[in-house]
Scaffold this active site. Structure first.
Site, mmCIF file in Angstrom:
data_model
loop_
_atom_site.group_PDB
_atom_site.id
_atom_site.type_symbol
_atom_site.label_atom_id
_atom_site.label_comp_id
_atom_site.label_asym_id
_atom_site.label_seq_id
_atom_site.Cartn_x
_atom_site.Cartn_y
_atom_site.Cartn_z
ATOM 1 N N HIS A 106 -12.436 4.161 -0.632
ATOM 2 C CA HIS A 106 -12.318 3.407 0.632
ATOM 3 C C HIS A 106 -13.063 2.075 0.560
ATOM 4 O O HIS A 106 -13.462 1.517 1.576
ATOM 5 C CB HIS A 106 -12.836 4.223 1.821
ATOM 6 C CG HIS A 106 -12.017 5.445 2.116
ATOM 7 N ND1 HIS A 106 -12.588 6.650 2.472
ATOM 8 C CD2 HIS A 106 -10.681 5.650 2.095
ATOM 9 C CE1 HIS A 106 -11.641 7.548 2.661
ATOM 10 N NE2 HIS A 106 -10.460 6.959 2.431
ATOM 11 N N GLY A 147 -8.633 5.340 11.602
ATOM 12 C CA GLY A 147 -7.862 5.903 12.702
ATOM 13 C C GLY A 147 -8.643 6.690 13.729
ATOM 14 O O GLY A 147 -8.607 6.389 14.929
ATOM 15 N N HIS A 181 -15.792 5.811 7.748
ATOM 16 C CA HIS A 181 -14.344 5.603 7.674
ATOM 17 C C HIS A 181 -13.696 6.954 7.941
ATOM 18 O O HIS A 181 -13.648 7.820 7.057
ATOM 19 C CB HIS A 181 -13.965 5.072 6.288
ATOM 20 C CG HIS A 181 -12.492 4.886 6.091
ATOM 21 N ND1 HIS A 181 -11.891 3.650 6.052
ATOM 22 C CD2 HIS A 181 -11.484 5.791 5.911
ATOM 23 C CE1 HIS A 181 -10.594 3.794 5.865
ATOM 24 N NE2 HIS A 181 -10.323 5.088 5.769
ATOM 25 N N LEU A 182 -13.228 7.146 9.173
ATOM 26 C CA LEU A 182 -12.743 8.461 9.594
ATOM 27 C C LEU A 182 -11.257 8.385 9.915
ATOM 28 O O LEU A 182 -10.846 7.870 10.959
ATOM 29 C CB LEU A 182 -13.525 8.944 10.820
ATOM 30 C CG LEU A 182 -15.048 8.960 10.684
ATOM 31 C CD1 LEU A 182 -15.703 9.421 11.975
ATOM 32 C CD2 LEU A 182 -15.477 9.852 9.512
ATOM 33 N N ARG A 212 -7.869 17.696 2.647
ATOM 34 C CA ARG A 212 -8.767 17.828 1.498
ATOM 35 C C ARG A 212 -10.071 18.505 1.917
ATOM 36 O O ARG A 212 -10.559 18.308 3.019
ATOM 37 C CB ARG A 212 -9.034 16.455 0.883
ATOM 38 C CG ARG A 212 -7.891 15.944 0.048
ATOM 39 C CD ARG A 212 -8.104 14.507 -0.387
ATOM 40 N NE ARG A 212 -7.484 13.556 0.530
ATOM 41 C CZ ARG A 212 -7.706 12.254 0.524
ATOM 42 N NH1 ARG A 212 -8.553 11.731 -0.345
ATOM 43 N NH2 ARG A 212 -7.085 11.467 1.376
ATOM 44 N N LYS A 217 3.604 1.146 2.998
ATOM 45 C CA LYS A 217 3.136 0.147 3.942
ATOM 46 C C LYS A 217 3.209 -1.221 3.268
ATOM 47 O O LYS A 217 2.892 -1.352 2.078
ATOM 48 C CB LYS A 217 1.695 0.425 4.363
ATOM 49 C CG LYS A 217 1.483 1.736 5.099
ATOM 50 C CD LYS A 217 0.011 1.923 5.435
ATOM 51 C CE LYS A 217 -0.257 3.262 6.071
ATOM 52 N NZ LYS A 217 -1.715 3.462 6.336
ATOM 53 N N GLU A 252 -7.637 -3.285 5.650
ATOM 54 C CA GLU A 252 -7.567 -3.259 4.187
ATOM 55 C C GLU A 252 -6.523 -4.238 3.654
ATOM 56 O O GLU A 252 -6.717 -4.865 2.603
ATOM 57 C CB GLU A 252 -7.246 -1.837 3.717
ATOM 58 C CG GLU A 252 -8.343 -0.827 4.018
ATOM 59 C CD GLU A 252 -7.877 0.599 3.890
ATOM 60 O OE1 GLU A 252 -8.434 1.336 3.065
ATOM 61 O OE2 GLU A 252 -6.946 0.990 4.617
ATOM 62 N N GLY A 288 -12.031 7.043 13.907
ATOM 63 C CA GLY A 288 -13.212 6.290 14.317
ATOM 64 C C GLY A 288 -12.896 5.195 15.309
ATOM 65 O O GLY A 288 -13.681 4.929 16.236
ATOM 66 N N ARG A 319 -5.754 14.553 16.638
ATOM 67 C CA ARG A 319 -5.165 14.533 17.982
ATOM 68 C C ARG A 319 -4.581 15.892 18.348
ATOM 69 O O ARG A 319 -4.746 16.362 19.492
ATOM 70 C CB ARG A 319 -4.096 13.440 18.061
ATOM 71 C CG ARG A 319 -4.641 12.024 17.957
ATOM 72 C CD ARG A 319 -3.540 11.000 17.722
ATOM 73 N NE ARG A 319 -2.882 11.227 16.429
ATOM 74 C CZ ARG A 319 -1.981 10.407 15.920
ATOM 75 N NH1 ARG A 319 -1.609 9.318 16.593
ATOM 76 N NH2 ARG A 319 -1.431 10.655 14.739
ATOM 77 N N ARG A 361 -2.941 -2.178 -3.335
ATOM 78 C CA ARG A 361 -4.095 -1.284 -3.240
ATOM 79 C C ARG A 361 -3.992 -0.250 -4.354
ATOM 80 O O ARG A 361 -2.997 0.457 -4.474
ATOM 81 C CB ARG A 361 -4.119 -0.573 -1.892
ATOM 82 C CG ARG A 361 -5.293 0.411 -1.761
ATOM 83 C CD ARG A 361 -5.090 1.350 -0.603
ATOM 84 N NE ARG A 361 -6.163 2.332 -0.509
ATOM 85 C CZ ARG A 361 -6.016 3.560 -0.006
ATOM 86 N NH1 ARG A 361 -4.835 3.958 0.439
ATOM 87 N NH2 ARG A 361 -7.033 4.393 0.047
ATOM 88 N N ASN A 385 0.883 -1.176 0.000
ATOM 89 C CA ASN A 385 0.000 0.000 0.000
ATOM 90 C C ASN A 385 0.913 1.216 0.000
ATOM 91 O O ASN A 385 1.412 1.628 1.052
ATOM 92 C CB ASN A 385 -0.914 -0.022 1.220
ATOM 93 C CG ASN A 385 -1.931 1.113 1.211
ATOM 94 O OD1 ASN A 385 -1.860 2.023 0.395
ATOM 95 N ND2 ASN A 385 -2.874 1.066 2.126
#
Length: 390
Positions: A178, A325, A205-206, A238, A15, A376, A327, A282, A90, A8
């Protein structure tokens, strides 16, 4: 032992995961190369969570994605035992024709290049490792797994824009993204909560990229993302949904070039643009700055609005699911968002929410609220194994 490598790739990160194939898929390695071209750092863990590598590299050693692929490949060849039988990738944008994973060849790869303008942050990076492996190991099976494929079963009404039909015919339509995450969550929800998994569900998907999807009987019927990954919810950098007139204004009155406009919408907007501080939730939660509050309030507000739209699409709602992440890891944001769903009958249980349990709603909540971690990479590994087995 046969293994599958999952890749990915992003613009500055890589990743990768390795799965053993022995009846079922078992995760053996999970790694990430961050800071490619700036401050390269490699982290690798085993399937049991044990740290196998934690190394910094000079910038000139890993200046680009091919260099990162080479370094990771060397590490895997030296340290990991197993026979690599396939690589799953991906791919963010598969266009209108790809409804399922596909084995990669030069023709397919050339066809996917045309979608780069629709996913400029993702598509070039997704395709770069494929090119590298085709050159170095042309005999190796590579499989493309598309983030758009899960949404290809929509009613045509949901995928049209109200512009002349000739543009739809050339590919200007709502695609949704997603999809690998939503596909995994839909399958997982059917396992852990079959009573609601087959009903009317909204999945949020947050993460740095954010979207929402309406599921009915485990299938996507509507998504907040459209032609590109700019639509719907505001994201880390975005903009999310925006009046097209704003773009015309910026082009005509500010004399912006298409390249400048692209940078603004993809890299300087969203939570980063609103807060003027950071694209990381965060950081914003920890800040007392007015811009941080505005950005988070806007994020929650837009999630609430889109939840109403998707619930209307489903003619009601049985469950709401948090994933990715933010969520999965932020009880504070889940609490704020569920407050917006109160009119639908959702009621959060504070203890369950703070503990991050699977079910975080109260027993008497009219809408069940779940936290389902996405995977994923495992979804890609499953698709890759199924394709080569077939």
């Amino acid at each position: 032992m046969d293994t599958i490598l999952v890749v990915n790739a992003g613009s500055s990160s890589l990743k990768f995961e390795v799965f053993a194939v022995a009846g079922s898929l078992t995760r053996q390695i999970k790694g990430k190369m961050d800071g490619i071209g700036t401050a390269p750092h490699l982290t690798i863990k085993g399937g049991d969570g044990a740290r196998l590598a934690n190394e910094d590299y000079p910038r000139e050693t890993v200046p680009n994605l091919p260099a990162a692929m080479r370094l990771v490949g060397e590490w895997l060849r030296e340290r990991h035992e197993g026979r690599l039988i396939a690589v799953g990738h991906r791919i963010v944008h598969g266009g209108p024709d790809h409804m399922r994973p596909a084995r990669i060849n030069e023709k397919l790869l050339d066809g996917l290049e045309q979608y780069t303008p629709l996913a400029p942050l993702h598509q070039p990076s997704n395709l770069a490792p494929i090119r590298v492996l085709l050159e170095r190991q042309p005999q190796l099976v590579q499989v493309a797994c598309f983030d758009t494929a899960f949404h290809r079963g929509h009613d045509p009404m949901a995928d049209h824009y109200a512009i002349p039909a000739r543009y739809f015919d050339e590919g200007v339509r709502r695609y949704g993204f997603h999809g690998l995450s939503y596909e995994y969550v839909a399958g997982r929800l059917a396992e852990v909560a079959p009573g609601v998994g087959g009903g009317r569900v909204i999945v949020a998907h947050l993460g740095s990229g954010a979207s929402m999807c309406a599921l009915y009987q485990g299938r996507s019927v509507e998504s907040t993302l459209g032609f590109t990954a700019l639509d719907g919810l505001p994201m880390g950098t975005r903009c999310g949904q925006i009046d097209p007139g704003v773009l015309l204004y910026l082009l005509q009155q500010h004399g912006m070039t298409p390249a400048q406009l692209q940078d603004l919408l993809y890299k300087e907007s969203g939570l980063k643009g609103l807060s003027g501080i950071s694209n990381d939730v965060r950081d914003l939660l920890a800040s007392d700055a007015p811009g941080a509050k505005l950005a988070l309030d806007h994020f929650v507000h837009r999630i609430g609005l889109n939840a109403g739209l998707l619930a209307a699409t489903l003619s009601g709602l049985d469950a709401f699911v948090f994933t990715a992440g933010v969520g999965e890891n932020s009880p504070v944001m889940r609490e704020r968002i569920v407050e917006k769903l109160g009119w639908l009958g959702a009621s959060l249980d504070p203890k369950r929410n703070n503990a991050g349990e699977l079910l975080v709603s109260r027993d008497n909540s009219k809408i069940a609220v779940y936290v389902v971690p996405t995977d994923e990479e495992l979804m890609i590994a499953r698709h890759t194994l199924a394709l080569i087995a077939a």
